[in-house]
Design an enzyme around this catalytic site. Sequence first.
Site, PDB file in Angstrom:
ATOM      1  N   HIS A  85       0.810  -1.222   0.000  1.00  0.00           N
ATOM      2  CA  HIS A  85       0.000   0.000   0.000  1.00  0.00           C
ATOM      3  C   HIS A  85       0.841   1.270   0.000  1.00  0.00           C
ATOM      4  O   HIS A  85       0.314   2.367  -0.202  1.00  0.00           O
ATOM      5  CB  HIS A  85      -0.914   0.010   1.231  1.00  0.00           C
ATOM      6  N   CYS A 107       3.166  -1.191  -4.428  1.00  0.00           N
ATOM      7  CA  CYS A 107       2.717  -1.428  -5.805  1.00  0.00           C
ATOM      8  C   CYS A 107       3.221  -0.306  -6.708  1.00  0.00           C
ATOM      9  O   CYS A 107       3.093   0.882  -6.359  1.00  0.00           O
ATOM     10  CB  CYS A 107       1.188  -1.487  -5.836  1.00  0.00           C
ATOM     11  N   HIS A 135      -6.966   4.890   5.316  1.00  0.00           N
ATOM     12  CA  HIS A 135      -6.475   3.763   4.527  1.00  0.00           C
ATOM     13  C   HIS A 135      -4.951   3.877   4.391  1.00  0.00           C
ATOM     14  O   HIS A 135      -4.422   4.980   4.198  1.00  0.00           O
ATOM     15  CB  HIS A 135      -7.128   3.759   3.142  1.00  0.00           C
ATOM     16  N   GLU A 137      -2.921   3.350   2.024  1.00  0.00           N
ATOM     17  CA  GLU A 137      -2.460   4.012   0.797  1.00  0.00           C
ATOM     18  C   GLU A 137      -2.574   5.528   0.917  1.00  0.00           C
ATOM     19  O   GLU A 137      -1.708   6.270   0.446  1.00  0.00           O
ATOM     20  CB  GLU A 137      -3.265   3.516  -0.406  1.00  0.00           C
ATOM     21  N   THR A 175      -5.878   4.378  -5.466  1.00  0.00           N
ATOM     22  CA  THR A 175      -5.957   3.481  -6.627  1.00  0.00           C
ATOM     23  C   THR A 175      -7.090   2.464  -6.550  1.00  0.00           C
ATOM     24  O   THR A 175      -7.367   1.785  -7.527  1.00  0.00           O
ATOM     25  CB  THR A 175      -4.637   2.703  -6.812  1.00  0.00           C
ATOM     26  N   CYS A 205      -6.453   1.952 -10.344  1.00  0.00           N
ATOM     27  CA  CYS A 205      -5.620   0.999 -11.059  1.00  0.00           C
ATOM     28  C   CYS A 205      -6.452   0.103 -11.973  1.00  0.00           C
ATOM     29  O   CYS A 205      -7.660  -0.062 -11.792  1.00  0.00           O
ATOM     30  CB  CYS A 205      -4.788   0.172 -10.086  1.00  0.00           C
ATOM     31  N   SER A 233     -10.257  -4.476   2.990  1.00  0.00           N
ATOM     32  CA  SER A 233      -9.790  -4.371   1.603  1.00  0.00           C
ATOM     33  C   SER A 233     -10.699  -3.413   0.842  1.00  0.00           C
ATOM     34  O   SER A 233     -11.851  -3.734   0.555  1.00  0.00           O
ATOM     35  CB  SER A 233      -9.792  -5.753   0.938  1.00  0.00           C
ATOM     36  N   SER A 234     -10.163  -2.251   0.489  1.00  0.00           N
ATOM     37  CA  SER A 234     -10.975  -1.239  -0.186  1.00  0.00           C
ATOM     38  C   SER A 234     -11.541  -1.758  -1.499  1.00  0.00           C
ATOM     39  O   SER A 234     -12.732  -1.605  -1.783  1.00  0.00           O
ATOM     40  CB  SER A 234     -10.130   0.017  -0.436  1.00  0.00           C
ATOM     41  N   ASN A 235     -10.687  -2.384  -2.316  1.00  0.00           N
ATOM     42  CA  ASN A 235     -11.176  -2.796  -3.633  1.00  0.00           C
ATOM     43  C   ASN A 235     -12.245  -3.883  -3.515  1.00  0.00           C
ATOM     44  O   ASN A 235     -13.174  -3.938  -4.318  1.00  0.00           O
ATOM     45  CB  ASN A 235     -10.012  -3.221  -4.533  1.00  0.00           C
TER      46      ASN A 235
END
Length: 318
Positions: A85, A107, A135, A137, A175, A205, A233-235
Amino acid sequence: MPEPKPNPKPSLRVLIAAPRGFCAGVDRAIQIVELALERFGAPVYVRHEIVHNRFVVERLKGMGAIFVDELDEVPDDRPVVFSAHGVPKAVPAEAQGRGLTYVDATCPLVSKVHRQAERLIEEGRHILFIGHAGHPEVIGTFGQVPAGSMTLVETVEDAEAVEVPPSNLAFLTQTTLSVDDTAAVVGALKARFPEIRAPRSEDICYATSNRQAAVKAIAPECERLLVIGAPNSSNSLRLAEVAERMGVSSRLIERAADIDWDWLGQPSTIGLTAGASAPELLVREVFDALRERFDVTEEIADHTPERMTFKLPRELVT
C-alpha cells in the site's frame, strides 16, 4: 417398501466473474516476502499486512514472516519489507537511519501516484486527494509531501464544501476506489474549480477498474453475489457496493465458512468474485462449499486476460 429417494440438491448456476482475484501488484508483493525469506532466512519482518488478506498473511507467517505495526518492533539485525500500500517517506528514512535492510513492496501503480504528488507540489500546486481516511495508501501518499500541501476529499459533499485557494489546484486519487463514485467526486471538483489539473492518466488501477466492470457484467443475471475479500480491503468492499447499486444483494466473505446460508437461500443464479488480494484457492473453496449444498453449474464470464506484470526489486533477483 422401496427406500425413499433422497431429496435432490437444488440446482444453482454459479457465474464466476473474470477477471478476479490477485492483481500484478499483489503478486509482486507476496513474491517479495517469499524471496526475502529465501535470501535472508527467517524471520523477515513486514511492516503492516503485506496485502489485505488474512489467508495470505497467515501463510507467510507460517513461512517465517513476522508482521509488525511500526519499525521500532524490528530488530536491528533483521530485514523488513514495506507493504504493497506504500509508506510515508519518514518510514524508509527511519530504516536508513537505523541501518536496517529493507525492501519496498509498494505497488508500482501506487508509487506512480506518489511521484505525481511530488511533481505537483514542486509546481506549486495544492492537491485535493480523493480517497478514504485512514487507509494505508492514503497515509502513505500524504507522507510523500509537506504537511498542509494536500487535502483529503472523500465524497461529493466534501468536494462541494472543501475550502482551498481556487487557483493552482490538482487532484489525485487512491488506486482502489469505486470508479463511479470517483467520477462523481471529480465532476464536483471540476464544476467548482474548472482549471484544476487532472492526473495524466487514471489513478484508479487497472485491476480495480477491471474487477468492478466484471461485476457489472454479471450482476444483471444474478440474484446474489459473493465477494471474497477482507473487510479492510478497499477494492473488495467496492465490488460488493457495485452489485448492491445494481440491485443485487451482496456479501463480502473472507472464506467459505463465512457464507450465510440463510441469506443465500435457494437462488437459481449467483455471482462469485474475489478482490485483488484474494487468492484463487479461496474462490475454489467457496465453490466447493456451494457444491456440497447445490447441484452446481459453473460458468466463467467472458473476459480479456490481464497481462500486467511488474519487475521485482533488483536486490532480490540478482
